[in-house]
Design a protein around this motif. Structure first.
Motif, PDB file in Angstrom:
ATOM      1  N   ALA A 164       0.481  -0.958   0.469  1.00 26.14           N
ATOM      2  CA  ALA A 164      -0.061   0.171   0.126  1.00 26.14           C
ATOM      3  C   ALA A 164       1.276   0.606  -0.411  1.00 26.14           C
ATOM      4  O   ALA A 164       0.700   1.978  -0.567  1.00 26.14           O
ATOM      5  CB  ALA A 164      -0.868  -0.198   1.111  1.00 26.14           C
ATOM      6  N   ARG A 165       2.073   1.508   0.801  1.00 26.76           N
ATOM      7  CA  ARG A 165       2.925   2.219   0.603  1.00 26.76           C
ATOM      8  C   ARG A 165       3.478   2.800  -0.808  1.00 26.76           C
ATOM      9  O   ARG A 165       3.627   4.082  -0.751  1.00 26.76           O
ATOM     10  CB  ARG A 165       3.879   2.098   1.959  1.00 26.76           C
ATOM     11  CG  ARG A 165       5.059   3.203   2.135  1.00 26.76           C
ATOM     12  CD  ARG A 165       4.369   4.958   2.976  1.00 26.76           C
ATOM     13  NE  ARG A 165       5.083   5.726   3.008  1.00 26.76           N
ATOM     14  CZ  ARG A 165       6.427   6.156   4.214  1.00 26.76           C
ATOM     15  NH1 ARG A 165       6.577   5.336   4.912  1.00 26.76           N
ATOM     16  NH2 ARG A 165       6.904   6.808   4.215  1.00 26.76           N
ATOM     17  N   LEU A 166       3.525   1.210  -1.104  1.00 34.11           N
ATOM     18  CA  LEU A 166       4.733   1.886  -2.491  1.00 34.11           C
ATOM     19  C   LEU A 166       3.556   1.770  -3.345  1.00 34.11           C
ATOM     20  O   LEU A 166       4.329   1.872  -4.492  1.00 34.11           O
ATOM     21  CB  LEU A 166       6.073   0.768  -2.730  1.00 34.11           C
ATOM     22  CG  LEU A 166       6.746   0.542  -1.358  1.00 34.11           C
ATOM     23  CD1 LEU A 166       7.886  -0.497  -2.023  1.00 34.11           C
ATOM     24  CD2 LEU A 166       7.751   2.145  -1.503  1.00 34.11           C
ATOM     25  N   GLY A 167       2.365   1.872  -3.295  1.00 33.32           N
ATOM     26  CA  GLY A 167       1.124   1.597  -4.984  1.00 33.32           C
ATOM     27  C   GLY A 167       1.553   0.831  -5.386  1.00 33.32           C
ATOM     28  O   GLY A 167       2.196   0.511  -6.677  1.00 33.32           O
ATOM     29  N   LEU A 168       2.523  -0.268  -4.808  1.00 32.86           N
ATOM     30  CA  LEU A 168       2.497  -1.440  -5.988  1.00 32.86           C
ATOM     31  C   LEU A 168       0.970  -2.917  -6.239  1.00 32.86           C
ATOM     32  O   LEU A 168       0.747  -2.324  -5.308  1.00 32.86           O
ATOM     33  CB  LEU A 168       3.332  -3.095  -4.931  1.00 32.86           C
ATOM     34  CG  LEU A 168       4.757  -2.495  -4.924  1.00 32.86           C
ATOM     35  CD1 LEU A 168       5.454  -3.444  -3.832  1.00 32.86           C
ATOM     36  CD2 LEU A 168       5.442  -2.316  -5.968  1.00 32.86           C
ATOM     37  N   GLY A 169       0.831  -2.708  -7.774  1.00 38.54           N
ATOM     38  CA  GLY A 169       0.166  -3.693  -8.002  1.00 38.54           C
ATOM     39  C   GLY A 169       0.901  -5.531  -7.786  1.00 38.54           C
ATOM     40  O   GLY A 169       1.835  -5.142  -9.124  1.00 38.54           O
ATOM     41  N   LEU A 170       0.375  -6.589  -7.351  1.00 33.09           N
ATOM     42  CA  LEU A 170       0.899  -8.113  -7.128  1.00 33.09           C
ATOM     43  C   LEU A 170       0.264  -8.455  -7.606  1.00 33.09           C
ATOM     44  O   LEU A 170      -0.770  -9.596  -7.846  1.00 33.09           O
ATOM     45  CB  LEU A 170       1.805  -8.120  -5.994  1.00 33.09           C
ATOM     46  CG  LEU A 170       2.207  -7.084  -5.321  1.00 33.09           C
ATOM     47  CD1 LEU A 170       2.355  -7.516  -3.158  1.00 33.09           C
ATOM     48  CD2 LEU A 170       3.582  -7.101  -5.932  1.00 33.09           C
ATOM     49  N   LEU A 171       0.888  -9.366  -9.239  1.00 31.71           N
ATOM     50  CA  LEU A 171       0.450 -10.414  -9.386  1.00 31.71           C
ATOM     51  C   LEU A 171       0.832 -11.665  -9.261  1.00 31.71           C
ATOM     52  O   LEU A 171       1.811 -11.545  -9.224  1.00 31.71           O
ATOM     53  CB  LEU A 171      -0.011  -9.863 -11.305  1.00 31.71           C
ATOM     54  CG  LEU A 171       0.143  -8.897 -11.489  1.00 31.71           C
ATOM     55  CD1 LEU A 171       0.606  -9.043 -13.333  1.00 31.71           C
ATOM     56  CD2 LEU A 171      -1.375  -8.465 -11.364  1.00 31.71           C
ATOM     57  N   GLU A 172      -0.604 -12.285  -9.354  1.00 30.96           N
ATOM     58  CA  GLU A 172      -0.757 -14.206  -8.943  1.00 30.96           C
ATOM     59  C   GLU A 172      -1.712 -15.133  -9.505  1.00 30.96           C
ATOM     60  O   GLU A 172      -2.812 -14.482  -9.283  1.00 30.96           O
ATOM     61  CB  GLU A 172      -1.143 -13.936  -7.492  1.00 30.96           C
ATOM     62  CG  GLU A 172      -1.620 -13.216  -6.604  1.00 30.96           C
ATOM     63  CD  GLU A 172      -1.491 -13.794  -5.250  1.00 30.96           C
ATOM     64  OE1 GLU A 172      -0.100 -14.078  -4.726  1.00 30.96           O
ATOM     65  OE2 GLU A 172      -2.708 -13.676  -4.291  1.00 30.96           O
ATOM     66  N   PRO A 173      -1.563 -15.804  -9.818  1.00 33.21           N
ATOM     67  CA  PRO A 173      -1.581 -17.085 -10.021  1.00 33.21           C
ATOM     68  C   PRO A 173      -3.179 -17.262  -9.174  1.00 33.21           C
ATOM     69  O   PRO A 173      -3.019 -16.710  -7.794  1.00 33.21           O
ATOM     70  CB  PRO A 173      -1.411 -18.279 -10.227  1.00 33.21           C
ATOM     71  CG  PRO A 173      -0.493 -18.325  -8.960  1.00 33.21           C
ATOM     72  CD  PRO A 173      -0.091 -16.924  -9.621  1.00 33.21           C
ATOM     73  N   PRO A 174      -4.428 -17.696  -9.346  1.00 38.92           N
ATOM     74  CA  PRO A 174      -5.481 -18.036  -8.150  1.00 38.92           C
ATOM     75  C   PRO A 174      -5.371 -19.362  -7.519  1.00 38.92           C
ATOM     76  O   PRO A 174      -4.336 -19.865  -7.957  1.00 38.92           O
ATOM     77  CB  PRO A 174      -6.540 -17.640  -9.037  1.00 38.92           C
ATOM     78  CG  PRO A 174      -6.525 -17.487 -10.253  1.00 38.92           C
ATOM     79  CD  PRO A 174      -5.161 -17.782 -10.916  1.00 38.92           C
TER      80      PRO A 174
END
Length: 249
Positions: free
Chosen positions: A34-44
Protein backbone atom coordinates in the motif's frame (compact mmCIF):
# COMPACT_ATOMS: atom_id res chain seq x y z
CA UNK A 1 16.97 1.50 -12.80
CA UNK A 2 18.00 2.04 -9.20
CA UNK A 3 18.13 -1.07 -7.03
CA UNK A 4 17.19 -0.68 -3.38
CA UNK A 5 17.43 -3.43 -0.77
CA UNK A 6 14.54 -2.83 1.61
CA UNK A 7 16.07 -3.43 5.03
CA UNK A 8 14.01 -1.15 7.24
CA UNK A 9 11.78 1.93 7.53
CA UNK A 10 14.44 4.21 6.08
CA UNK A 11 14.52 2.27 2.82
CA UNK A 12 10.73 2.32 2.67
CA UNK A 13 10.71 6.09 3.07
CA UNK A 14 13.26 6.40 0.27
CA UNK A 15 11.17 4.30 -2.13
CA UNK A 16 7.76 5.78 -1.29
CA UNK A 17 6.40 8.19 -3.87
CA UNK A 18 8.50 6.74 -6.72
CA UNK A 19 7.44 4.22 -9.39
CA UNK A 20 8.51 0.95 -7.76
CA UNK A 21 8.75 -2.68 -8.84
CA UNK A 22 9.08 -5.51 -6.33
CA UNK A 23 11.06 -8.75 -6.13
CA UNK A 24 10.85 -10.50 -2.78
CA UNK A 25 8.67 -12.39 -0.36
CA UNK A 26 4.88 -12.08 -0.03
CA UNK A 27 4.79 -11.32 3.70
CA UNK A 28 6.98 -8.26 3.37
CA UNK A 29 5.16 -7.33 0.17
CA UNK A 30 1.87 -7.35 2.08
CA UNK A 31 3.33 -4.93 4.61
CA UNK A 32 4.69 -2.45 2.06
CA UNK A 33 2.42 -2.76 -1.00
CA UNK A 34 0.00 0.00 0.00
CA UNK A 35 2.77 2.45 0.91
CA UNK A 36 4.65 1.77 -2.34
CA UNK A 37 1.55 1.65 -4.55
CA UNK A 38 2.37 -1.85 -5.77
CA UNK A 39 0.16 -3.98 -7.96
CA UNK A 40 1.22 -7.60 -7.33
CA UNK A 41 -0.02 -10.17 -9.83
CA UNK A 42 -0.48 -13.78 -8.76
CA UNK A 43 -2.31 -16.85 -10.07
CA UNK A 44 -5.51 -17.86 -8.27
CA UNK A 45 -5.02 -20.22 -5.32
CA UNK A 46 -7.34 -22.73 -7.02
CA UNK A 47 -5.65 -22.56 -10.43
CA UNK A 48 -3.96 -25.97 -10.31
CA UNK A 49 -6.99 -27.66 -8.76
CA UNK A 50 -9.22 -26.34 -11.56
CA UNK A 51 -7.02 -27.57 -14.40
CA UNK A 52 -8.31 -30.47 -16.51
CA UNK A 53 -6.71 -33.74 -15.50
CA UNK A 54 -5.01 -33.95 -18.88
CA UNK A 55 -2.73 -31.15 -17.68
CA UNK A 56 -2.24 -32.23 -14.05
CA UNK A 57 -1.88 -35.99 -14.42
CA UNK A 58 -3.15 -36.35 -10.87
CA UNK A 59 -5.99 -35.39 -8.54
CA UNK A 60 -5.45 -31.97 -6.95
CA UNK A 61 -7.60 -30.28 -4.32
CA UNK A 62 -7.56 -26.80 -2.83
CA UNK A 63 -8.62 -26.96 0.79
CA UNK A 64 -7.66 -25.66 4.22
CA UNK A 65 -4.84 -26.82 6.45
CA UNK A 66 -7.37 -28.00 9.02
CA UNK A 67 -9.16 -30.18 6.45
CA UNK A 68 -5.88 -31.52 5.06
CA UNK A 69 -4.98 -32.87 8.50
CA UNK A 70 -7.72 -35.49 8.07
CA UNK A 71 -5.94 -37.05 5.08
CA UNK A 72 -4.98 -40.70 5.42
CA UNK A 73 -1.99 -42.20 3.71
CA UNK A 74 0.82 -40.32 1.96
CA UNK A 75 -0.20 -37.01 0.35
CA UNK A 76 1.69 -34.12 -1.18
CA UNK A 77 0.74 -30.83 0.51
CA UNK A 78 1.94 -27.30 -0.18
CA UNK A 79 0.80 -23.79 0.76
CA UNK A 80 -1.21 -22.42 -2.15
CA UNK A 81 0.82 -19.23 -2.65
CA UNK A 82 3.58 -18.73 -0.07
CA UNK A 83 6.24 -20.68 1.82
CA UNK A 84 4.67 -20.80 5.27
CA UNK A 85 5.67 -24.47 5.60
CA UNK A 86 7.63 -26.93 3.42
CA UNK A 87 5.94 -28.36 0.34
CA UNK A 88 6.48 -32.10 0.75
CA UNK A 89 5.04 -35.59 0.84
CA UNK A 90 3.56 -36.12 4.29
CA UNK A 91 3.00 -39.62 5.66
CA UNK A 92 -0.51 -38.56 6.67
CA UNK A 93 -2.36 -35.35 7.44
CA UNK A 94 -1.59 -35.39 11.13
CA UNK A 95 2.08 -34.72 10.27
CA UNK A 96 1.26 -31.26 8.91
CA UNK A 97 2.46 -28.27 10.98
CA UNK A 98 0.10 -26.68 13.50
CA UNK A 99 1.92 -23.46 14.33
CA UNK A 100 4.21 -20.87 12.80
CA UNK A 101 4.04 -17.55 10.98
CA UNK A 102 1.23 -17.57 8.46
CA UNK A 103 -0.04 -20.97 9.62
CA UNK A 104 -3.57 -21.45 10.91
CA UNK A 105 -6.59 -23.72 10.41
CA UNK A 106 -7.82 -21.64 7.46
CA UNK A 107 -4.48 -21.49 5.63
CA UNK A 108 -5.23 -22.51 2.02
CA UNK A 109 -3.25 -25.52 0.84
CA UNK A 110 -3.06 -27.70 -2.24
CA UNK A 111 -3.32 -31.43 -1.63
CA UNK A 112 -2.52 -33.89 -4.39
CA UNK A 113 -1.82 -37.52 -5.10
CA UNK A 114 1.83 -38.45 -4.82
CA UNK A 115 3.54 -38.69 -8.21
CA UNK A 116 7.18 -38.91 -9.23
CA UNK A 117 8.54 -36.07 -11.37
CA UNK A 118 11.60 -37.28 -13.25
CA UNK A 119 12.54 -33.73 -14.24
CA UNK A 120 11.05 -30.26 -13.58
CA UNK A 121 11.26 -26.89 -15.32
CA UNK A 122 10.45 -23.26 -14.45
CA UNK A 123 9.03 -21.12 -17.23
CA UNK A 124 8.68 -17.35 -17.03
CA UNK A 125 5.57 -16.51 -19.03
CA UNK A 126 4.73 -13.09 -20.46
CA UNK A 127 1.43 -12.51 -22.27
CA UNK A 128 0.89 -16.22 -22.79
CA UNK A 129 4.35 -16.96 -24.22
CA UNK A 130 7.49 -18.44 -22.67
CA UNK A 131 9.95 -15.58 -22.17
CA UNK A 132 12.62 -17.64 -20.38
CA UNK A 133 13.03 -21.06 -18.85
CA UNK A 134 15.27 -23.33 -16.83
CA UNK A 135 15.45 -26.88 -15.61
CA UNK A 136 15.60 -26.84 -11.83
CA UNK A 137 15.26 -30.42 -10.59
CA UNK A 138 15.77 -34.05 -11.59
CA UNK A 139 14.29 -36.84 -9.48
CA UNK A 140 13.51 -34.35 -6.73
CA UNK A 141 17.04 -32.97 -6.46
CA UNK A 142 18.36 -29.59 -7.55
CA UNK A 143 19.71 -29.89 -11.10
CA UNK A 144 19.92 -26.53 -12.88
CA UNK A 145 20.42 -25.90 -16.60
CA UNK A 146 19.13 -23.39 -19.12
CA UNK A 147 16.10 -24.67 -21.02
CA UNK A 148 17.92 -24.09 -24.32
CA UNK A 149 20.57 -26.64 -23.33
CA UNK A 150 18.15 -29.31 -22.12
CA UNK A 151 17.30 -32.36 -24.26
CA UNK A 152 13.59 -32.00 -23.37
CA UNK A 153 13.33 -28.37 -24.51
CA UNK A 154 11.04 -29.10 -27.45
CA UNK A 155 8.71 -31.29 -25.37
CA UNK A 156 8.60 -28.71 -22.56
CA UNK A 157 7.70 -25.93 -24.96
CA UNK A 158 5.13 -28.10 -26.70
CA UNK A 159 3.33 -29.11 -23.51
CA UNK A 160 3.43 -25.60 -22.04
CA UNK A 161 2.19 -24.16 -25.32
CA UNK A 162 -0.82 -26.50 -25.34
CA UNK A 163 -1.59 -25.69 -21.71
CA UNK A 164 -1.34 -21.92 -22.24
CA UNK A 165 -3.46 -22.10 -25.39
CA UNK A 166 -6.18 -23.93 -23.46
CA UNK A 167 -6.18 -22.10 -20.12
CA UNK A 168 -3.83 -19.14 -20.50
CA UNK A 169 -6.63 -16.67 -19.78
CA UNK A 170 -6.85 -18.13 -16.25
CA UNK A 171 -3.39 -16.72 -15.47
CA UNK A 172 -2.08 -13.17 -15.18
CA UNK A 173 -0.06 -11.76 -18.07
CA UNK A 174 3.19 -12.24 -16.12
CA UNK A 175 3.63 -15.44 -14.12
CA UNK A 176 5.84 -18.47 -13.62
CA UNK A 177 4.68 -21.90 -14.71
CA UNK A 178 6.43 -25.04 -13.49
CA UNK A 179 6.01 -28.20 -15.56
CA UNK A 180 7.54 -31.64 -15.30
CA UNK A 181 7.77 -35.13 -16.68
CA UNK A 182 5.83 -37.59 -14.51
CA UNK A 183 7.16 -41.15 -14.50
CA UNK A 184 5.14 -44.08 -13.18
CA UNK A 185 7.57 -46.12 -11.00
CA UNK A 186 5.72 -49.36 -11.74
CA UNK A 187 5.17 -49.15 -15.49
CA UNK A 188 7.78 -46.58 -16.51
CA UNK A 189 5.06 -44.69 -18.41
CA UNK A 190 5.83 -40.98 -18.81
CA UNK A 191 3.62 -37.95 -19.33
CA UNK A 192 4.02 -34.19 -19.03
CA UNK A 193 2.12 -32.36 -16.32
CA UNK A 194 1.78 -28.97 -14.67
CA UNK A 195 3.59 -28.76 -11.34
CA UNK A 196 2.22 -25.36 -10.27
CA UNK A 197 1.96 -21.67 -11.18
CA UNK A 198 3.52 -18.96 -9.01
CA UNK A 199 4.12 -15.25 -8.64
CA UNK A 200 7.00 -14.20 -10.89
CA UNK A 201 8.12 -11.70 -8.23
CA UNK A 202 8.76 -14.52 -5.75
CA UNK A 203 10.28 -17.15 -8.06
CA UNK A 204 13.92 -18.21 -8.37
CA UNK A 205 15.17 -17.76 -11.92
CA UNK A 206 17.73 -20.63 -11.76
CA UNK A 207 19.52 -20.64 -15.14
CA UNK A 208 16.86 -18.73 -17.09
CA UNK A 209 18.05 -15.76 -19.15
CA UNK A 210 18.18 -12.82 -16.74
CA UNK A 211 16.98 -9.98 -18.98
CA UNK A 212 13.91 -11.93 -20.06
CA UNK A 213 13.16 -12.92 -16.46
CA UNK A 214 13.35 -9.25 -15.48
CA UNK A 215 10.78 -8.34 -18.14
CA UNK A 216 8.33 -10.77 -16.54
CA UNK A 217 9.06 -9.63 -12.97
CA UNK A 218 8.64 -5.95 -13.87
CA UNK A 219 5.19 -6.67 -15.33
CA UNK A 220 4.19 -8.89 -12.41
CA UNK A 221 5.01 -6.41 -9.64
CA UNK A 222 4.96 -2.74 -10.57
CA UNK A 223 2.92 0.42 -9.99
CA UNK A 224 -0.68 -0.50 -9.30
CA UNK A 225 -1.89 2.39 -11.45
CA UNK A 226 -0.30 0.76 -14.50
CA UNK A 227 -1.95 -2.67 -14.10
CA UNK A 228 -3.89 -3.48 -17.26
CA UNK A 229 -7.66 -4.08 -16.95
CA UNK A 230 -7.24 -7.75 -17.93
CA UNK A 231 -4.85 -8.25 -15.00
CA UNK A 232 -6.85 -6.52 -12.28
CA UNK A 233 -8.60 -9.75 -11.34
CA UNK A 234 -5.20 -11.25 -10.54
CA UNK A 235 -4.07 -8.57 -8.08
CA UNK A 236 -2.93 -9.98 -4.76
CA UNK A 237 -5.61 -9.16 -2.17
CA UNK A 238 -4.81 -6.88 0.71
CA UNK A 239 -3.53 -8.53 3.90
CA UNK A 240 -6.45 -9.67 6.03
CA UNK A 241 -8.78 -10.39 3.11
CA UNK A 242 -11.19 -13.36 3.53
CA UNK A 243 -9.68 -16.82 2.85
CA UNK A 244 -10.35 -18.54 -0.47
CA UNK A 245 -12.98 -21.22 -0.80
CA UNK A 246 -11.97 -24.80 -1.41
CA UNK A 247 -12.09 -26.06 -5.00
CA UNK A 248 -11.59 -29.51 -6.47
CA UNK A 249 -10.54 -30.66 -9.91
Amino acid sequence: MDVLVLSGPRGLDEAAGRPVHWYGGPRTADRVAARLGLGLLEPPDAWLARLPREFTGRKVELTTLAAARAARGPVFVKPSSDKSFPAAVYEHGARLPRSGEGIGPHTPVLVSEVVMFAVEYRLFVLEGRIAAGSRYAAHGRLDVAALERDPHERAVRGFAGRLLAAVGDSLPSAVTLDVGLVRDPDTGRERWAAVEANMAWFSHSYAAEADAVLDVVLRAAGPRALVAPADRGFLRPAAGAPPVRAARC
